[in-house]
Design a protein around this motif. Structure first.
Motif, short mmCIF file in Angstrom:
data_model
loop_
_atom_site.label_atom_id
_atom_site.label_comp_id
_atom_site.label_asym_id
_atom_site.label_seq_id
_atom_site.Cartn_x
_atom_site.Cartn_y
_atom_site.Cartn_z
N LEU A 169 0.83 -1.20 0.00
CA LEU A 169 0.00 0.00 0.00
C LEU A 169 0.87 1.25 0.00
O LEU A 169 0.65 2.18 -0.80
N LYS A 170 1.87 1.30 0.88
CA LYS A 170 2.74 2.48 0.96
C LYS A 170 3.53 2.66 -0.33
O LYS A 170 3.77 3.79 -0.77
N GLU A 173 1.19 4.23 -2.81
CA GLU A 173 0.96 5.64 -2.47
C GLU A 173 2.13 6.50 -2.89
O GLU A 173 1.95 7.59 -3.44
N ARG A 174 3.34 6.03 -2.64
CA ARG A 174 4.53 6.81 -2.98
C ARG A 174 4.75 6.92 -4.48
O ARG A 174 5.33 7.90 -4.96
N GLY A 176 2.17 7.04 -6.50
CA GLY A 176 1.03 7.82 -6.99
C GLY A 176 0.05 7.05 -7.83
O GLY A 176 -0.62 7.61 -8.71
N ARG A 178 -3.18 3.88 -7.94
CA ARG A 178 -4.26 3.28 -7.15
C ARG A 178 -3.80 1.93 -6.59
O ARG A 178 -2.96 1.25 -7.18
N PHE A 179 -4.41 1.54 -5.47
CA PHE A 179 -4.02 0.30 -4.81
C PHE A 179 -5.24 -0.53 -4.46
O PHE A 179 -6.23 -0.02 -3.94
N ASN A 191 -6.11 1.79 4.50
CA ASN A 191 -6.89 2.73 3.69
C ASN A 191 -6.57 2.56 2.21
O ASN A 191 -5.94 3.41 1.59
N ALA A 192 -7.02 1.47 1.62
CA ALA A 192 -6.77 1.19 0.21
C ALA A 192 -7.90 1.76 -0.65
O ALA A 192 -9.01 2.00 -0.18
N ASP A 193 -7.62 1.95 -1.94
CA ASP A 193 -8.65 2.40 -2.88
C ASP A 193 -9.72 1.32 -3.09
O ASP A 193 -10.90 1.63 -3.25
#
Length: 217
Positions: A169-170, A173-174, A176, A178-179, A191-193
């Motif tokens: 996930l991180k 996010e880094r 940019g 979607r996960f 907090n995933a998409d």
């Protein structure tokens, strides 16, 4: 949401390897140190990351490089004999490929994953496979994802990374992108998409986005 590029994690996501990897670790500890560790505890450490497991048992038993080498040998044996892809994983990867979208793999694992993917018919469905041998920093560093994005000129809004751990996930996010969190029993607080518990749910997400993209073109 319109996804064209699907990037997969390997362990615990595409293939159900954790039980067999944990068993190999348990056998290695018994053989090298004469201890019988709980299989569930080993797997729990691995589900954070393999490095977490190595660090945990290094502190506990002062495991060394020889232990790591011995474990790797058992790991290959146990996984080649027992590890299978998750149910419907091959179907989804084939569907993505047939829709003229693209599968990619980004894993910390070494090139032994290639033989498993070849054995189960995944290899030809993937545009690129990034393993330990590519030399990228370990997740959650996004370098591996960033390389794929740059090389294939991916639109980040059309890119989905699928994994089962917080470090995945991180990493997403880094980078940019979607996960999608694939979590059968744990980690649903992240907090995933997207969050799915099985590949039927994942197919619904992928099918919806690819069908929309195909109609637009």
């Amino acid at each position: 949401m319109d996804f064209k590029h699907i990037i997969w994690d390997f362990d615990g996501t595409l293939f159900d390897t954790y039980p067999h990897t944990a068993r190999a670790f348990q056998v290695t500890l018994k053989r090298e140190y004469g201890v019988q560790e709980n299989l569930g505890e080993i797997e729990s450490q691995m589900r954070i990351s393999m490095q977490t497991a190595f660090d945990f048992y290094k502190e506990k038993y002062e495991t060394d490089d020889y232990f790591c080498k011995s474990f790797k040998e058992f790991q290959i044996i146990y996984e080649n004999q027992n590890a299978l892809p998750h149910i419907n994983a091959h179907m989804i990867c084939r569907f993505i490929h047939e829709q003229e979208a693209f599968n990619y793999l980004f894993t910390h694992r070494d090139k032994s994953v290639v033989s498993l993917m070849q054995k189960h018919g995944f290899y030809e469905l993937f545009r690129e496979i990034i393993t330990k041998e590519n030399g990228f920093p370990r997740k959650p560093a996004p370098d591996g994802l960033n390389q794929l994005i740059k090389k294939y000129k991916m639109n980040k809004n059309e890119t989905l990374y699928i994994g089962d751990r917080e470090i995945d996930l991180k990493c997403a996010e880094r980078a940019g992108v979607r996960f999608c969190l694939f979590a059968r029993d744990i980690n649903f607080t992240l907090n995933a998409d997207f969050r799915v518990q099985n590949f039927s749910d994942l197919y619904y997400i992928i099918n919806s986005t690819l069908s929309t993209r195909k109609k637009q073109h």
